[in-house]
Scaffold this motif. Structure first.
Motif, PDB file in Angstrom:
ATOM      1  N   LYS A 241       0.836  -1.205   0.000  1.00  0.00           N
ATOM      2  CA  LYS A 241       0.000   0.000   0.000  1.00  0.00           C
ATOM      3  C   LYS A 241       0.869   1.252   0.000  1.00  0.00           C
ATOM      4  O   LYS A 241       0.614   2.212  -0.765  1.00  0.00           O
ATOM      5  CB  LYS A 241      -0.914  -0.012   1.227  1.00  0.00           C
ATOM      6  N   GLU A 242       1.910   1.256   0.819  1.00  0.00           N
ATOM      7  CA  GLU A 242       2.810   2.407   0.907  1.00  0.00           C
ATOM      8  C   GLU A 242       3.600   2.597  -0.382  1.00  0.00           C
ATOM      9  O   GLU A 242       3.746   3.724  -0.876  1.00  0.00           O
ATOM     10  CB  GLU A 242       3.753   2.228   2.091  1.00  0.00           C
ATOM     11  N   GLU A 243       4.118   1.497  -0.918  1.00  0.00           N
ATOM     12  CA  GLU A 243       4.921   1.578  -2.137  1.00  0.00           C
ATOM     13  C   GLU A 243       4.070   2.002  -3.335  1.00  0.00           C
ATOM     14  O   GLU A 243       4.520   2.787  -4.185  1.00  0.00           O
ATOM     15  CB  GLU A 243       5.579   0.229  -2.418  1.00  0.00           C
ATOM     16  N   ASN A 244       2.852   1.495  -3.425  1.00  0.00           N
ATOM     17  CA  ASN A 244       1.974   1.891  -4.531  1.00  0.00           C
ATOM     18  C   ASN A 244       1.621   3.370  -4.457  1.00  0.00           C
ATOM     19  O   ASN A 244       1.534   4.048  -5.498  1.00  0.00           O
ATOM     20  CB  ASN A 244       0.693   1.043  -4.513  1.00  0.00           C
ATOM     21  N   ALA A 245       1.414   3.892  -3.243  1.00  0.00           N
ATOM     22  CA  ALA A 245       1.120   5.327  -3.083  1.00  0.00           C
ATOM     23  C   ALA A 245       2.308   6.157  -3.558  1.00  0.00           C
ATOM     24  O   ALA A 245       2.129   7.189  -4.232  1.00  0.00           O
ATOM     25  CB  ALA A 245       0.794   5.622  -1.621  1.00  0.00           C
ATOM     26  N   ARG A 246       3.503   5.694  -3.217  1.00  0.00           N
ATOM     27  CA  ARG A 246       4.709   6.406  -3.653  1.00  0.00           C
ATOM     28  C   ARG A 246       4.852   6.375  -5.170  1.00  0.00           C
ATOM     29  O   ARG A 246       5.176   7.386  -5.800  1.00  0.00           O
ATOM     30  CB  ARG A 246       5.951   5.782  -2.998  1.00  0.00           C
ATOM     31  N   ARG A 247       4.583   5.209  -5.759  1.00  0.00           N
ATOM     32  CA  ARG A 247       4.705   5.066  -7.212  1.00  0.00           C
ATOM     33  C   ARG A 247       3.666   5.925  -7.948  1.00  0.00           C
ATOM     34  O   ARG A 247       3.953   6.512  -8.984  1.00  0.00           O
ATOM     35  CB  ARG A 247       4.537   3.587  -7.591  1.00  0.00           C
ATOM     36  N   MET A 248       2.461   5.976  -7.420  1.00  0.00           N
ATOM     37  CA  MET A 248       1.408   6.769  -8.052  1.00  0.00           C
ATOM     38  C   MET A 248       1.728   8.260  -7.994  1.00  0.00           C
ATOM     39  O   MET A 248       1.345   9.038  -8.891  1.00  0.00           O
ATOM     40  CB  MET A 248       0.066   6.492  -7.369  1.00  0.00           C
ATOM     41  N   ALA A 249       2.441   8.660  -6.945  1.00  0.00           N
ATOM     42  CA  ALA A 249       2.802  10.073  -6.794  1.00  0.00           C
ATOM     43  C   ALA A 249       4.010  10.449  -7.638  1.00  0.00           C
ATOM     44  O   ALA A 249       4.279  11.642  -7.829  1.00  0.00           O
ATOM     45  CB  ALA A 249       3.073  10.381  -5.321  1.00  0.00           C
TER      46      ALA A 249
END
Length: 273
Positions: A241-249
């Motif tokens: 969840k954290e890594e996907n949020a970073r990637r989306m940003a």
């Protein structure tokens, strides 16, 4: 004589399905045969009537061996049926073609079973009823980085030994040079802990824990504290969840982690129902 032979056959079947599950002993009969010895990942021998295809299957990837490794060896245990011998006895293996897959090629993906370098290993020592034998896999094919090949093999009648009981005489190795689903993942139903297997998921699990997540590691993990498995699943889900949020940003990425087929990586456990 017929009654005696039938009695021996019944004794063999009973041993392999019950007593031999715990402590197989030499079975004495004039007709000498060979079976593979299959074991549960949690210990104990798998009897013939409980045999399933996945128990005969082994996955192997050179990814775990290191970039410099060109050959590796897998070992399989065999069990003799019939009279013991005072002398060493040779055994023979042969490849069994599989339909619907790319079959491994001798000399390219594995060392041929009749190669002279292996003959000293393909022997059952005198007075012995069990022996470990090697299968040598090769890294010669660069396409293994993009595909897997299948090596199914069994016993060949060499006038000393014949194949044994149906269902206990073949093994299958999937050979690759990329991440592949470990056999222990399937054996231990890890889809019900970490969700459906995927190569990208597998890679993330390796990176996030620093462990190989190969057959050996998974077997040790499953044998440990089951609460730790649940903890890992929650940890992976939160990290994803954290890594996907970073990637989306990140404007240069702008997407979540996905498998090669485009499916988003997901650690939701598979349901039993």
């Amino acid at each position: 004589m017929k009654n005696n032979y039938k009695s021996m056959v019944v004794a063999i079947a009973a041993c392999l399905s019950t007593a031999c599950e715990e402590d197989p002993q030499a079975i004495r009969m004039p007709d000498c045969r060979l079976n593979f010895l299959y074991e549960y990942t949690t210990g104990g021998i798998i009897p013939a009537e409980k045999m399933r295809d996945e128990y005969r299957f082994t996955s192997f990837s050179f990814v775990y061996s290191g970039e410099e490794v060109e050959t590796d060896t897998l070992w399989f245990e065999v069990l003799t049926l019939g009279e013991l011998s005072d002398e060493d006895r040779p055994l023979a293996l042969e490849q069994v073609a599989e339909e619907g897959v790319e079959n491994a090629v001798a000399g390219l993906h594995y060392v041929a079973f009749d190669d002279p370098s292996l003959q000293s290993f393909y022997r059952v020592p005198g007075h012995a009823s069990r022996q470990r034998i090697p299968v040598v896999v090769l890294r010669k094919d660069p396409m293994l980085q993009e595909k897997s090949v299948t090596l199914k093999f069994g016993f060949k009648d060499n006038s000393v030994f014949r194949p044994g009981l149906d269902g206990l005489t073949t093994r299958t190795i999937e050979i690759t040079d990329r991440l592949a689903k470990p056999s222990a993942w399937e054996d231990n139903y890890l889809d019900y802990t970490f969700g459906n297997y995927g190569q990208q998921k597998h890679q993330l699990m390796i990176e996030w824990t620093g462990n190989k997540w190969d057959d050996e590691y998974i077997t040790e993990l499953v044998a440990g504290d089951p609460k730790y498995m649940s903890f890992l699943d929650q940890k992976f889900a939160q990290r994803l969840k954290e890594e996907n949020a970073r990637r989306m940003a990140d404007p240069e990425i702008g997407d979540v982690y996905r498998e090669t087929d485009g499916t988003p990586v997901d650690f939701t456990p598979k349901s039993f129902f």
